[in-house]
Design an enzyme around this catalytic site. Structure first.
Site, mmCIF file in Angstrom:
data_model
loop_
_atom_site.group_PDB
_atom_site.id
_atom_site.type_symbol
_atom_site.label_atom_id
_atom_site.label_comp_id
_atom_site.label_asym_id
_atom_site.label_seq_id
_atom_site.Cartn_x
_atom_site.Cartn_y
_atom_site.Cartn_z
ATOM 1 N N GLY A 11 0.839 -1.206 0.000
ATOM 2 C CA GLY A 11 0.000 0.000 0.000
ATOM 3 C C GLY A 11 0.866 1.244 0.000
ATOM 4 N NE ARG A 72 -1.029 -4.673 -0.137
ATOM 5 C CZ ARG A 72 -1.982 -3.749 -0.017
ATOM 6 N NH1 ARG A 72 -2.997 -3.739 -0.851
ATOM 7 N NH2 ARG A 72 -1.931 -2.855 0.949
ATOM 8 C CG ASP A 103 3.861 -6.778 7.572
ATOM 9 O OD1 ASP A 103 3.236 -6.358 6.579
ATOM 10 O OD2 ASP A 103 3.303 -7.205 8.598
ATOM 11 C CB THR A 126 2.877 0.706 6.037
ATOM 12 O OG1 THR A 126 1.516 0.471 6.462
ATOM 13 C CG2 THR A 126 3.778 0.368 7.215
ATOM 14 C CG ASP A 128 -1.493 -0.308 8.062
ATOM 15 O OD1 ASP A 128 -2.348 0.563 7.828
ATOM 16 O OD2 ASP A 128 -1.371 -1.341 7.374
ATOM 17 C CG ASP A 130 1.664 -2.822 10.377
ATOM 18 O OD1 ASP A 130 2.466 -2.100 9.748
ATOM 19 O OD2 ASP A 130 0.941 -3.659 9.816
ATOM 20 N NE ARG A 172 -2.312 -4.779 5.787
ATOM 21 C CZ ARG A 172 -2.769 -5.075 4.576
ATOM 22 N NH1 ARG A 172 -3.516 -6.122 4.395
ATOM 23 N NH2 ARG A 172 -2.449 -4.334 3.544
#
Ligand code: F6P
Length: 323
Positions: A11, A72, A103, A126, A128, A130, A172
């Protein structure tokens, strides 16, 4: 290191362009050839690669998205795909790959390195947040501010109509955007996957809100929240409190776009620079990050496997400040 290639994968995130600019210009500064790969690993497989110089990244530091485009790649998940990618690297004489992404993209880079020996370094990009091994990921701050601005606007209309709004934000499986945008907008409740909320908890929060005289409220819901879809939450709440006027807003992909914030541009500049420096120092299969304002390198498998913890204290602060 004589020649590197850089790609953006997964993304997109605001600040990826600033990171690309930093990679290209740092490489140029140290007389390293730099190739830009279009559309993530798909471009590496297809040989969709161009030589980049300092002028090819002019006027992009302030642009959202990624000028390289992102994907992706399904094909890169196969051995055959990665083999084709390796052949392209050989053809161009590429020694190392800088992968700006999340990731999933790092997993691809790690496997590629293990199979074919091309050096890899990850740059965390990203919204996110994360990824372990960096305090923040590129794009997170901008996405947070976008979510905050949007929820502020929702508050205006929620207040005017005495309504309850359920607002879904991205992330996510992680609740960082939800927790921080929820705090910043004074949400009544914040539902995130890291904390196991129940409908009863949510209902008692609504009851307390009534008691203290709140006439409207916003509940920020992380998309990875595990209680059910945001529409299920709204429906169950309506059944419990039939007099509530409830609306649902899903912020969606607006959180991925826009000009990167100052913090994201500076982070991306540091990390893009740090990626090239790391490769020059002989680092391989690591992710460059910023931790306590220092450039750090974390083994890529740790960055993928471990997770940043949600700040429990912040959760408690959110609860205290909501009433
Ligand atoms: O990883 C970034 C992210 O925006 C997540 O927050 C979200 O779950 C996902 O990507 C959406 O993916 P797509 O753009 O493929 O719909």
């Amino acid at each position: 290191i004589k020649s590197i290639a850089v790609l953006t994968s997964g993304g997109d995130a605001p600040g990826m362009n600033a990171a690309l600019r930093a990679v290209v210009r740092t490489a140029n500064h140290f007389n390293i050839d730099c190739y830009g790969i279009r559309e993530g690993y798909n471009g590496l497989i297809a040989g969709d690669v161009t030589k980049m110089g300092p002028r090819s990244v002019k006027n992009i530091i302030n642009q959202g998205g990624t000028i390289l485009k992102s994907a992706r790649s399904k094909e890169f998940m196969t051995y055959e795909g990665r083999k084709k990618a390796f052949e392209q690297c050989q053809k161009l004489g590429i020694d190392a790959l800088v992968c700006i992404g999340g990731d999933g993209s790092f997993t691809g880079a790690k496997v590629f390195n293990e199979e074919f020996g091309i050096k890899v370094i990850g740059v965390p990009g990203t919204i996110d947040n994360d990824i372990f091994g960096t305090d923040n990921t590129i794009g997170y701050d901008t996405a947070l501010n976008t979510a905050m601005d949007a929820i502020d606007k929702i508050r205006d209309t929620a207040t005017s109509h005495n309504r309850v709004f359920f607002v879904e934000v991205m992330g996510r499986d992680a609740g960082f955007i939800a927790l921080n945008s929820g705090i910043a907008t004074g949400a009544l409740d914040i539902l995130i996957p890291e904390r196991k909320d129940s409908m009863d908890d949510l209902f008692s929060t609504f009851r307390m809100a009534e008691k203290v005289g709140k006439s409207s409220s916003i509940v920020v819901v992380a998309e990875g929240e595990v209680l059910g879809s945001i529409y299920d939450l709204a429906k169950a709440t309506k059944e419990e409190f039939p007099n509530y006027d409830i609306r649902v807003t899903i912020l969606g992909h607006i959180q991925r776009g826009g000009s990167p914030s100052c913090a994201d541009r500076v982070l991306a500049s540091n990390l893009g620079y740090g990626a090239v420096i790391g490769l020059m120092e002989g680092k391989n299969k690591v992710m460059v990050g910023m931790q306590s304002n220092k450039i750090t390198y974390t083994p890529i498998e740790e960055a993928i496997k471990k997770h940043n913890e949600i700040d429990k204290n912040l959760l408690q602060i959110a609860e205290i400040l909501a009433m």
